[in-house]
Structures are given as structure tokens and as C-alpha cells.
Scaffold this motif. Structure first.
Motif, PDB file in Angstrom:
ATOM      1  N   GLU A 149       0.908  -1.301   0.021  1.00 27.86           N
ATOM      2  CA  GLU A 149       0.170   0.114  -0.229  1.00 27.86           C
ATOM      3  C   GLU A 149       0.714   1.272  -0.020  1.00 27.86           C
ATOM      4  O   GLU A 149       0.577   2.336  -0.636  1.00 27.86           O
ATOM      5  CB  GLU A 149      -0.928  -0.157   1.354  1.00 27.86           C
ATOM      6  CG  GLU A 149      -2.124  -0.948   1.146  1.00 27.86           C
ATOM      7  CD  GLU A 149      -2.749  -0.912   0.011  1.00 27.86           C
ATOM      8  OE1 GLU A 149      -3.196   0.255  -0.225  1.00 27.86           O
ATOM      9  OE2 GLU A 149      -3.204  -1.814  -0.888  1.00 27.86           O
ATOM     10  N   MET A 150       1.840   1.307   0.842  1.00 27.89           N
ATOM     11  CA  MET A 150       2.923   2.636   0.924  1.00 27.89           C
ATOM     12  C   MET A 150       3.543   2.581  -0.343  1.00 27.89           C
ATOM     13  O   MET A 150       3.682   3.764  -0.961  1.00 27.89           O
ATOM     14  CB  MET A 150       3.907   2.227   1.900  1.00 27.89           C
ATOM     15  CG  MET A 150       3.256   2.213   3.541  1.00 27.89           C
ATOM     16  SD  MET A 150       4.458   2.180   4.760  1.00 27.89           S
ATOM     17  CE  MET A 150       5.326   3.983   4.688  1.00 27.89           C
ATOM     18  N   ALA A 151       4.204   1.740  -1.074  1.00 24.96           N
ATOM     19  CA  ALA A 151       4.726   1.565  -2.440  1.00 24.96           C
ATOM     20  C   ALA A 151       3.905   2.048  -3.434  1.00 24.96           C
ATOM     21  O   ALA A 151       4.180   3.033  -4.364  1.00 24.96           O
ATOM     22  CB  ALA A 151       5.223   0.494  -2.940  1.00 24.96           C
ATOM     23  N   ARG A 152       2.526   1.601  -3.340  1.00 22.18           N
ATOM     24  CA  ARG A 152       1.569   1.976  -4.526  1.00 22.18           C
ATOM     25  C   ARG A 152       1.233   3.646  -4.319  1.00 22.18           C
ATOM     26  O   ARG A 152       0.891   4.235  -5.755  1.00 22.18           O
ATOM     27  CB  ARG A 152       0.257   1.171  -4.259  1.00 22.18           C
ATOM     28  CG  ARG A 152      -0.986   1.252  -5.411  1.00 22.18           C
ATOM     29  CD  ARG A 152      -1.976   0.536  -5.120  1.00 22.18           C
ATOM     30  NE  ARG A 152      -1.639  -1.069  -4.999  1.00 22.18           N
ATOM     31  CZ  ARG A 152      -2.458  -1.803  -4.655  1.00 22.18           C
ATOM     32  NH1 ARG A 152      -3.607  -1.554  -4.128  1.00 22.18           N
ATOM     33  NH2 ARG A 152      -1.897  -3.190  -4.565  1.00 22.18           N
ATOM     34  N   LYS A 153       0.979   4.280  -3.337  1.00 24.07           N
ATOM     35  CA  LYS A 153       0.919   5.312  -3.090  1.00 24.07           C
ATOM     36  C   LYS A 153       1.865   6.297  -3.789  1.00 24.07           C
ATOM     37  O   LYS A 153       1.645   7.659  -4.119  1.00 24.07           O
ATOM     38  CB  LYS A 153       0.515   5.757  -1.733  1.00 24.07           C
ATOM     39  CG  LYS A 153      -0.887   5.256  -1.106  1.00 24.07           C
ATOM     40  CD  LYS A 153      -0.975   5.549   0.114  1.00 24.07           C
ATOM     41  CE  LYS A 153      -2.199   4.797   0.766  1.00 24.07           C
ATOM     42  NZ  LYS A 153      -2.173   5.294   2.384  1.00 24.07           N
ATOM     43  N   ALA A 154       3.185   5.707  -3.838  1.00 26.61           N
ATOM     44  CA  ALA A 154       4.268   6.862  -4.410  1.00 26.61           C
ATOM     45  C   ALA A 154       4.145   7.057  -5.649  1.00 26.61           C
ATOM     46  O   ALA A 154       4.204   6.038  -6.649  1.00 26.61           O
ATOM     47  CB  ALA A 154       5.570   6.230  -3.797  1.00 26.61           C
ATOM     48  N   GLN A 155       4.021   8.150  -6.104  1.00 21.69           N
ATOM     49  CA  GLN A 155       3.897   8.876  -7.504  1.00 21.69           C
ATOM     50  C   GLN A 155       5.399   9.203  -8.030  1.00 21.69           C
ATOM     51  O   GLN A 155       5.499   9.436  -9.495  1.00 21.69           O
ATOM     52  CB  GLN A 155       2.779   9.874  -7.526  1.00 21.69           C
ATOM     53  CG  GLN A 155       1.592   9.429  -7.187  1.00 21.69           C
ATOM     54  CD  GLN A 155       0.898   8.068  -7.970  1.00 21.69           C
ATOM     55  OE1 GLN A 155       1.143   8.157  -9.391  1.00 21.69           O
ATOM     56  NE2 GLN A 155       0.630   7.128  -7.355  1.00 21.69           N
ATOM     57  N   THR A 156       6.123   9.518  -7.206  1.00 22.52           N
ATOM     58  CA  THR A 156       7.522   9.791  -7.725  1.00 22.52           C
ATOM     59  C   THR A 156       8.343   9.299  -6.967  1.00 22.52           C
ATOM     60  O   THR A 156       8.156   8.484  -5.948  1.00 22.52           O
ATOM     61  CB  THR A 156       7.826  11.155  -7.413  1.00 22.52           C
ATOM     62  OG1 THR A 156       7.812  11.717  -6.116  1.00 22.52           O
ATOM     63  CG2 THR A 156       6.665  12.223  -8.110  1.00 22.52           C
ATOM     64  N   VAL A 157       9.892   9.023  -7.227  1.00 28.86           N
ATOM     65  CA  VAL A 157      11.114   8.395  -6.555  1.00 28.86           C
ATOM     66  C   VAL A 157      11.318   9.027  -5.182  1.00 28.86           C
ATOM     67  O   VAL A 157      11.494   8.637  -4.242  1.00 28.86           O
ATOM     68  CB  VAL A 157      12.270   8.432  -7.463  1.00 28.86           C
ATOM     69  CG1 VAL A 157      13.549   7.942  -6.707  1.00 28.86           C
ATOM     70  CG2 VAL A 157      12.162   7.536  -8.711  1.00 28.86           C
ATOM     71  N   ASP A 158      11.108  10.399  -5.304  1.00 30.00           N
ATOM     72  CA  ASP A 158      11.184  11.023  -3.798  1.00 30.00           C
ATOM     73  C   ASP A 158      10.039  10.496  -2.867  1.00 30.00           C
ATOM     74  O   ASP A 158      10.634  10.434  -1.839  1.00 30.00           O
ATOM     75  CB  ASP A 158      11.221  12.454  -4.148  1.00 30.00           C
ATOM     76  CG  ASP A 158      12.367  13.281  -4.843  1.00 30.00           C
ATOM     77  OD1 ASP A 158      13.598  12.408  -4.839  1.00 30.00           O
ATOM     78  OD2 ASP A 158      12.434  14.209  -5.537  1.00 30.00           O
ATOM     79  N   GLU A 159       8.944  10.583  -3.576  1.00 31.02           N
ATOM     80  CA  GLU A 159       7.824  10.045  -2.454  1.00 31.02           C
ATOM     81  C   GLU A 159       7.996   8.381  -2.123  1.00 31.02           C
ATOM     82  O   GLU A 159       7.800   8.213  -0.879  1.00 31.02           O
ATOM     83  CB  GLU A 159       6.330  10.065  -3.307  1.00 31.02           C
ATOM     84  CG  GLU A 159       5.836  11.632  -3.542  1.00 31.02           C
ATOM     85  CD  GLU A 159       4.736  11.621  -4.050  1.00 31.02           C
ATOM     86  OE1 GLU A 159       4.005  10.435  -4.341  1.00 31.02           O
ATOM     87  OE2 GLU A 159       4.266  12.753  -4.516  1.00 31.02           O
ATOM     88  N   LEU A 160       8.565   7.693  -2.984  1.00 32.55           N
ATOM     89  CA  LEU A 160       8.871   6.430  -2.708  1.00 32.55           C
ATOM     90  C   LEU A 160       9.993   6.253  -1.649  1.00 32.55           C
ATOM     91  O   LEU A 160      10.123   5.512  -0.875  1.00 32.55           O
ATOM     92  CB  LEU A 160       9.515   5.565  -3.872  1.00 32.55           C
ATOM     93  CG  LEU A 160       9.550   4.073  -3.577  1.00 32.55           C
ATOM     94  CD1 LEU A 160       8.215   3.360  -3.398  1.00 32.55           C
ATOM     95  CD2 LEU A 160      10.361   3.352  -4.896  1.00 32.55           C
ATOM     96  N   ARG A 161      11.042   7.197  -1.812  1.00 35.47           N
ATOM     97  CA  ARG A 161      12.121   7.335  -0.714  1.00 35.47           C
ATOM     98  C   ARG A 161      11.514   7.624   0.652  1.00 35.47           C
ATOM     99  O   ARG A 161      11.952   6.963   1.603  1.00 35.47           O
ATOM    100  CB  ARG A 161      13.146   8.359  -1.079  1.00 35.47           C
ATOM    101  CG  ARG A 161      14.421   8.522  -0.322  1.00 35.47           C
ATOM    102  CD  ARG A 161      15.302   9.840  -0.403  1.00 35.47           C
ATOM    103  NE  ARG A 161      15.687   9.648  -1.731  1.00 35.47           N
ATOM    104  CZ  ARG A 161      16.914   9.242  -2.088  1.00 35.47           C
ATOM    105  NH1 ARG A 161      17.676   8.862  -1.052  1.00 35.47           N
ATOM    106  NH2 ARG A 161      17.373   9.311  -3.329  1.00 35.47           N
ATOM    107  N   GLU A 162      10.694   8.456   0.665  1.00 31.51           N
ATOM    108  CA  GLU A 162      10.131   8.884   1.887  1.00 31.51           C
ATOM    109  C   GLU A 162       9.306   7.787   2.630  1.00 31.51           C
ATOM    110  O   GLU A 162       9.108   7.628   3.693  1.00 31.51           O
ATOM    111  CB  GLU A 162       9.144  10.239   1.901  1.00 31.51           C
ATOM    112  CG  GLU A 162       9.888  11.498   1.235  1.00 31.51           C
ATOM    113  CD  GLU A 162      11.054  11.932   2.446  1.00 31.51           C
ATOM    114  OE1 GLU A 162      10.657  11.704   3.674  1.00 31.51           O
ATOM    115  OE2 GLU A 162      12.121  12.245   1.909  1.00 31.51           O
ATOM    116  N   ALA A 163       8.451   7.165   1.576  1.00 34.11           N
ATOM    117  CA  ALA A 163       7.852   5.887   2.123  1.00 34.11           C
ATOM    118  C   ALA A 163       8.734   4.771   2.526  1.00 34.11           C
ATOM    119  O   ALA A 163       8.222   4.361   3.783  1.00 34.11           O
ATOM    120  CB  ALA A 163       6.970   5.330   0.880  1.00 34.11           C
TER     121      ALA A 163
END
Length: 288
Positions: free
Chosen positions: A90-104
Motif C-alpha cells: 500500500e505504501m509503495a503503491r501510493k508513491a507517484q515519484t521516486v522522492d515519494e517512494l524514498r520517503e515511504a
């Protein structure tokens, strides 16, 4: 005629004379405020050795009739639960950019390795590069610096990439993007468990989708098995080509496996095969 030292006439209460006498006797370092009773230390060491010998000589408890000797408990590792994996998805799916994925990844607490690691090691290089390298897990140097492939194996990889034209200068990663299957170092650089890989894999797959490279190169057997889903060893996977596809990708990606640089450091005879694989990778990348 030999000159005699005047230490026999030294005033024991004169600090300057005492220091001079110390220098004449060869004393050039002070290592403690109080003297050490070496005899007491020796007696204590002898006593401890006696106790150790008595414990070693005492018979071990016998197992019950028909039973087996007790086996010391193995180190416990925290197994990923379905809930942890679901949270990661769920956390990975919500990330829409690489930076958002890093924060996740930084916010994710479902992997026990995070508690023992010094840093989260996410990625390095250019997220818009055509080629993405994925290794196994951070090592000690990577854990300290928070950057993947900066230790001895990373330096070897940099030289390899520079030699084949993927780096303009050694260490310049503007033409590549590099990460790992695990974002935290396993204690003692042990092999990652299937549970640890399972809980990190949703982030890895989303990472690939967001970078959307033309090619993936898996470094080492653990990374190749995790991403490609094959159970063969790296010796059988290297040099072969696969198609990696997930629902979030805009197109299927060409993927291959390469010996991990750490393995090449231990087995330099394999560098020739790795170099041949790398040249094939460069030739195929130029045609994509």
C-alpha cells in the motif's frame, strides 16, 4: 672513566629531580594515575582459569532416554507477516515519484533490519538513466554513508562501468541508477532471508516502475532471484536475457544478471566472464 649518575643523591621530594630520574631509567610514558598490582592480577587470572577448567571437566547433562542432546537456540529473525507485506504494498503503491517512494521507505517500519542498521540506503545516480542496477543489500560502508555501492565492491563496479563507457569519470553515476533489493544492512553482512526480501520487494518493484528504465541489471544471485522470480544460481542466470513486466510499467523491460562485484573480489578468475557479460549489456543497451 665512566661517569656515574647523581641519582643516588636525588631528593625524592623534588619533582624535577624525580622526572629526571624517570628519564634516566627509560620511563617515557604515564598510563595511569595509580600503580597496578600485577601480582593480584595474576592471582585473579589463575583463579579464573581454574574455574574454567572445572566447568569444562564437569559432565554435561545427559538427555532423556531416547532423546537427543539439547541444541543451542539459533539466532532469531523476525518473520514478515502478511500485514507487513500488505502495508509495504500500500505504501509503495501510493508513491507517484521516486522522492515519494524514498520517503515511504524511510517511514516504513515493517522490516526488522531497520532497527539494527545505521542508515536507510535507498539509491544513487540518475533516476532518469536508461539502465538500472539492483544489488542485494548494503554492506558496512554503505550502511555508514547511506549510499549504495561505495565500499570495495562499489569501487570495482565503478571501474568496470567507467571502462565500458557507462561512467565518464570513475564514480560519476550520472548515466546509471543503482539500488538494492534490501534498503537496510543485514547484521554481519549475512545473506538476506526470504522474509526480509518479501517485505522489501513491493518497494523494489515500485522503484523500477517509477524509474522506468530501458534495462535492468541484477547484481548477484539474491537480487536476480528476487526480481526475476527464478530459483537458479547466478552462474546459470548470468548472460541470459529476461523480460520484466509489472502492471505499473509503461513497457516490458529487458533484464539480465551479472556477477556481484563482491563475488568478483573473492573470485578474480570470474572477472573475464563478467567483462564479457558487460560488453554484451552495452551492445544490447545501444540497440534499445
Amino acid at each position: 672513566m665512566n661517569q656515574q649518575s647523581d641519582s643516588t643523591n636525588m631528593d625524592p621530594f623534588d619533582p624535577a629531580a624525580l622526572l629526571k630520574w624517570y628519564m634516566e631509567m627509560g620511563v617515557d610514558e604515564c598510563i595511569g594515575d595509580e600503580s597496578i598490582d600485577r601480582y593480584a592480577l595474576s592471582a585473579d587470572l589463575i583463579e579464573r582459569r581454574k574455574n574454567t577448567q572445572m566447568q569444562a571437566a564437569s559432565p554435561a547433562p545427559r538427555p532423556a532416554q531416547g532423546g537427543r542432546p539439547p541444541v543451542p537456540p539459533a539466532p532469531q529473525t523476525v518473520q514478515a507477516t502478511d500485514e507487513m507485506v500488505h502495508t509495504a504494498v500500500e505504501m509503495a503503491r501510493k508513491a507517484q515519484t521516486v522522492d515519494e517512494l524514498r520517503e515511504a521507505v524511510l517511514a516504513f517500519d515493517g522490516c526488522a533490519l531497520k532497527k539494527t542498521a545505521m542508515n536507510t540506503v535507498f539509491a544513487d545516480g540518475n533516476p532518469k538513466a536508461d539502465i538500472m542496477f539492483i544489488g542485494e543489500a548494503p554492506g558496512a560502508d554503505e550502511d555508514r554513508q547511506g549510499t549504495p555501492f561505495v565500499g570495495a565492491s562499489g569501487k570495482l563496479l565503478d571501474h568496470m562501468l567507467h571502462s565500458c563507457g557507462l561512467q565518464d569519470e570513475i564514480g560519476d553515476r550520472s548515466k546509471i541508477y543503482i539500488s538494492n533489493v534490501l534498503f537496510w544492512r543485514p547484521p554481519g553482512n549475512r545473506n538476506p532471508t526470504l522474509s526480509e526480501i518479501a517485505v522489501c520487494l513491493p518497494f523494489v518493484e515500485r522503484h523500477i516502475e517509477l524509474v522506468d528504465p530501458k534495462m535492468i541489471v541484477l547484481l548477484g544471485g539474491a537480487a536476480a532471484k528476487a526480481v526475476l522470480g527464478h530459483h537458479e544460481g547466478i552462474s546459470r542466470l548470468r548472460g541470459r536475457w529476461f523480460t520484466h513486466s509489472t502492471p505499473g510499467l509503461s513497457h516490458p523491460i529487458q533484464a539480465t544478471a551479472l556477477f556481484h562485484p563482491a563475488y568478483l573480489l573473492r573470485s578474480p578468475a570470474q572477472k573475464r566472464r563478467a567483462w564479457g557479460d558487460l560488453l554484451t549489456i552495452m551492445e544490447k543497451l545501444s540497440g534499445l
